[in-house]
Scaffold this active site. Structure first.
Site, PDB file in Angstrom:
ATOM      1  N   MET A   1       0.858  -1.197   0.000  1.00 38.67           N
ATOM      2  CA  MET A   1       0.000   0.000   0.000  1.00 38.67           C
ATOM      3  C   MET A   1       0.891   1.244   0.000  1.00 38.67           C
ATOM      4  O   MET A   1       1.910   1.264   0.676  1.00 38.67           O
ATOM      5  CB  MET A   1      -0.874   0.005   1.263  1.00 38.67           C
ATOM      6  CG  MET A   1      -1.662   1.304   1.433  1.00 38.67           C
ATOM      7  SD  MET A   1      -2.792   1.292   2.845  1.00 38.67           S
ATOM      8  CE  MET A   1      -1.680   1.721   4.178  1.00 38.67           C
TER       9      MET A   1
ATOM     10  N   ASP B   1       0.002   5.794  -0.922  1.00 34.04           N
ATOM     11  CA  ASP B   1      -0.878   6.933  -0.607  1.00 34.04           C
ATOM     12  C   ASP B   1      -2.348   6.616  -0.287  1.00 34.04           C
ATOM     13  O   ASP B   1      -2.986   5.857  -1.023  1.00 34.04           O
ATOM     14  CB  ASP B   1      -0.963   7.899  -1.794  1.00 34.04           C
ATOM     15  CG  ASP B   1       0.342   8.178  -2.449  1.00 34.04           C
ATOM     16  OD1 ASP B   1       1.381   7.702  -1.959  1.00 34.04           O
ATOM     17  OD2 ASP B   1       0.339   8.879  -3.465  1.00 34.04           O
TER      18      ASP B   1
ATOM     19  N   PHE C   1      -3.402   5.759 -10.454  1.00 33.86           N
ATOM     20  CA  PHE C   1      -2.583   6.504  -9.499  1.00 33.86           C
ATOM     21  C   PHE C   1      -3.485   7.306  -8.554  1.00 33.86           C
ATOM     22  O   PHE C   1      -4.711   7.247  -8.614  1.00 33.86           O
ATOM     23  CB  PHE C   1      -1.618   7.422 -10.266  1.00 33.86           C
ATOM     24  CG  PHE C   1      -0.270   6.786 -10.543  1.00 33.86           C
ATOM     25  CD1 PHE C   1      -0.136   5.404 -10.621  1.00 33.86           C
ATOM     26  CD2 PHE C   1       0.870   7.569 -10.722  1.00 33.86           C
ATOM     27  CE1 PHE C   1       1.109   4.814 -10.867  1.00 33.86           C
ATOM     28  CE2 PHE C   1       2.117   6.997 -10.968  1.00 33.86           C
ATOM     29  CZ  PHE C   1       2.240   5.626 -11.042  1.00 33.86           C
ATOM     30  N   SER C   2      -2.842   8.122  -7.719  1.00 34.74           N
ATOM     31  CA  SER C   2      -3.569   8.810  -6.648  1.00 34.74           C
ATOM     32  C   SER C   2      -4.596   9.823  -7.145  1.00 34.74           C
ATOM     33  O   SER C   2      -4.493  10.351  -8.247  1.00 34.74           O
ATOM     34  CB  SER C   2      -2.570   9.516  -5.725  1.00 34.74           C
ATOM     35  OG  SER C   2      -1.913   8.525  -4.975  1.00 34.74           O
TER      36      SER C   2
ATOM     37  N   GLU D   1       3.881  16.432  -5.403  1.00 35.09           N
ATOM     38  CA  GLU D   1       2.888  15.367  -5.548  1.00 35.09           C
ATOM     39  C   GLU D   1       1.737  15.599  -4.570  1.00 35.09           C
ATOM     40  O   GLU D   1       1.860  16.370  -3.622  1.00 35.09           O
ATOM     41  CB  GLU D   1       3.512  13.999  -5.224  1.00 35.09           C
ATOM     42  CG  GLU D   1       4.653  13.600  -6.137  1.00 35.09           C
ATOM     43  CD  GLU D   1       5.226  12.200  -5.836  1.00 35.09           C
ATOM     44  OE1 GLU D   1       5.486  11.477  -6.795  1.00 35.09           O
ATOM     45  OE2 GLU D   1       5.396  11.848  -4.660  1.00 35.09           O
TER      46      GLU D   1
HETATM   47  C1  FRU Z   1       3.125   9.596  -4.186  1.00 37.14           C
HETATM   48  C2  FRU Z   1       2.953   8.985  -5.562  1.00 37.14           C
HETATM   49  C3  FRU Z   1       1.924   9.762  -6.362  1.00 37.14           C
HETATM   50  C4  FRU Z   1       1.446   8.752  -7.353  1.00 37.14           C
HETATM   51  C5  FRU Z   1       1.476   7.473  -6.541  1.00 37.14           C
HETATM   52  C6  FRU Z   1       1.837   6.251  -7.331  1.00 37.14           C
HETATM   53  O1  FRU Z   1       3.566   8.718  -3.220  1.00 37.14           O
HETATM   54  O2  FRU Z   1       4.197   8.945  -6.230  1.00 37.14           O
HETATM   55  O3  FRU Z   1       2.427  10.947  -6.937  1.00 37.14           O
HETATM   56  O4  FRU Z   1       0.174   9.049  -7.825  1.00 37.14           O
HETATM   57  O5  FRU Z   1       2.434   7.668  -5.512  1.00 37.14           O
HETATM   58  O6  FRU Z   1       1.654   5.096  -6.574  1.00 37.14           O
END
Ligand code: FRU
Length: 507
Positions: free
Chosen positions: A45, A47, A103-104, A229
């Protein structure tokens, strides 16, 4: 020759045996499993994503790789809770598809059904996330990240991806991700706060489907030791005035190395964010609170939760069969120190419900170590400690066990810094930089220190001076850190001390 072969074979078997024993010693069942912080049952796991309060339930989605204990093709895992402490893991919400990994991103309740996804008067939950395309990434055009949406009409149980994805194509920016969307009521529109390499770009939309660029912020502001990010944008009230908070996570470049979250305070008019100070401010000075953002739809409360790890060693931490946990939920507010405004974070009040037993003490002098563990002991190592000091002076809390592991947490008056030293806290050799002491400045000018410490099996969260200075660190002791003492070189007067053991809330 034959002898040599036999010896070689013996050696191989011996090595295998040693490895098995070592692996066995290391893998005492779920030794480091957090007891009141969310961690997935198995596998990787990172973000927290799409955190939203909906119909009496807190939803936590998260970057998840269900096939291994290391980062891989990202999915959105899902967990739900009534109190942000008792989490129930649900089935995976979003799987990678032909547009890429998931992604996030964030989730909103589309109360006015602006998206048209709602049915029979039921407001849809809409997730806004980054599609990260590994095939395009290989072509090195910088066009591999774009924003997409999905909706749910059954309280987050099942999700349908929008057929018109992506809703925001890539304009030619290598790092173009982590959309956090909120409703901007004065102009009745959605605002997307997006991390775009070394700055934030704001977009707006009437319906979550068509997005237009509003402005950029930050190319010359704040910390730039790494890529920007996981941002967040929301208002908080301070003395009757609305102040906008812009959180920007950065990796690397944190104050104690690696990943961390910074924030800016200022104004937002639906188009442009203007910072009211040029000072770089950190949400958390520890090394283990990354990608922290807030829940949507929580009314006047602003609840923050982060990923309790750091990209420096996240893929190596010695947990099994899972990797990573989240912080506890924290309630955010604003406070002024000499006219400069800061964010404060304190444990969300829901934590009170898992306190059980403990004791309180008034006016206690500490110089030589004074035992603070309860008389009946605290074998679980889970506790919350709150106290206030009569004046500002050095102190050191020592969390320890019979195996000789210790974690030191304290305040050094000469440098006016709080610290956490995990160099002797147990297993630290999985990454060269892990065994370190971390520092955080004391920002408060109060003539006394108030201090809250929340300890789980493998983490501590420190909230000093009403949450003005926060530190979160993880560690891996051989057995729980069940002992606790306080000492002070100069001597310190401790008032209103409250020690409570905490009940496990994870199944
Ligand atoms: C931050 C990140 C985000 C990205 C995600 C990928 O920890 O690098 O920028 O969306 O993790 O898992």
């Amino acid at each position: 020759m034959i002898d040599k072969f036999i010896n070689m074979k013996k050696l191989t078997i011996l090595a295998a045996l040693l490895t098995t024993n070592f692996a066995h010693a290391q893998e005492t069942p779920e030794k480091y499993r957090p007891q009141f912080h969310f961690s997935p049952k198995a596998n990787w796991m990172n973000d927290p994503n799409g955190m939203v309060f909906h119909n009496g339930t807190y939803h936590l989605f998260y970057q998840y790789y269900p096939d291994a204990k290391v980062w891989g093709p990202m999915h959105w895992g899902h967990a739900t809770s009534k109190d942000m402490l008792h989490w129930k893991e649900q089935t995976i919400a979003l799987y990678p598809d032909s547009l890429g990994y998931i992604f996030s991103g964030s989730a909103v309740v589309d109360v006015n059904n602006t998206s048209g996804f709602g049915k029979d008067g039921k407001a849809p939950l809409v997730a806004i996330f980054t599609h990260h395309n590994p095939v395009i990434e290989k072509q090195k055009t910088g066009l591999h990240e774009y924003q997409s949406i999905a909706y749910s009409l059954d309280d987050g149980k099942s999700w349908t991806k929008y057929s018109g994805n992506p809703v925001l194509p890539n304009p030619g920016i290598t790092d173009f991700r982590d959309p956090k969307v909120c409703w901007y009521e004065p102009q009745k529109k959605w605002v997307m706060t997006l991390a775009t390499k070394d700055r934030i770009t704001f977009y707006s939309s009437p319906d979550l489907k068509k997005w237009s660029k509003e402005s950029e912020f930050g190319a010359n502001a704040g910390a730039h030791g790494g890529v920007w990010e996981c941002p967040d944008l929301f208002p908080l009230m301070h003395e009757g005035k609305q102040v906008w908070v812009l959180i920007v996570n950065i990796n690397p470049g944190g104050p104690n190395k690696g990943s961390a979250g910074q924030y800016f305070l200022g104004d937002f008019d639906g188009k442009t964010f203007t910072a009211n100070s040029s000072k770089t401010k950190w949400l958390d000075w520890g090394t283990d609170n990354y990608a922290a953002v807030t829940f949507s739809n929580t009314g006047n409360r602003r609840l923050l939760m982060g990923w309790m790890s750091n990209w420096q060693y996240a893929n190596q931490v010695p947990t099994d069969p899972w990797r990573s946990a989240n912080t506890i939920s924290r309630e955010l507010a604003l406070t002024a120190v000499d006219k400069e405004l800061y964010l404060t974070s304190v444990p969300a009040r829901e934590l009170d419900a898992i306190e059980e037993g403990g004791y309180s003490k008034q006016n206690m002098a500490a110089k030589a170590p004074v035992n603070l563990a309860p008389k009946s002991g605290n074998p679980s190592g889970l506790f919350r400690l709150d106290f206030e000091t009569a004046s500002v002076a050095d102190f050191e809390l020592v969390l320890s066990n019979k195996a000789g592991n210790e974690l030191l947490i304290g305040y050094d008056q000469a440098s006016n810094q709080y610290y956490i030293d995990r160099s002797k806290s147990g297993k630290t050799d999985f990454e060269a930089g892990f065994a370190q002491k971390h520092f955080a400045p004391r920002l408060s000018k109060n003539g006394k220190i108030d201090f809250t410490l929340v300890a789980d099996v493998a983490s501590v969260e420190v909230f000093a001076d009403g949450g003005l200075t926060v530190m979160t660190d993880i560690f891996f002791p051989e057995t729980p850190l069940s002992e606790l003492s306080i000492k002070s070189v100069k001597g310190i007067q401790v008032k209103d001390l409250q020690y409570s053991t905490l009940k496990p809330s994870m199944e």
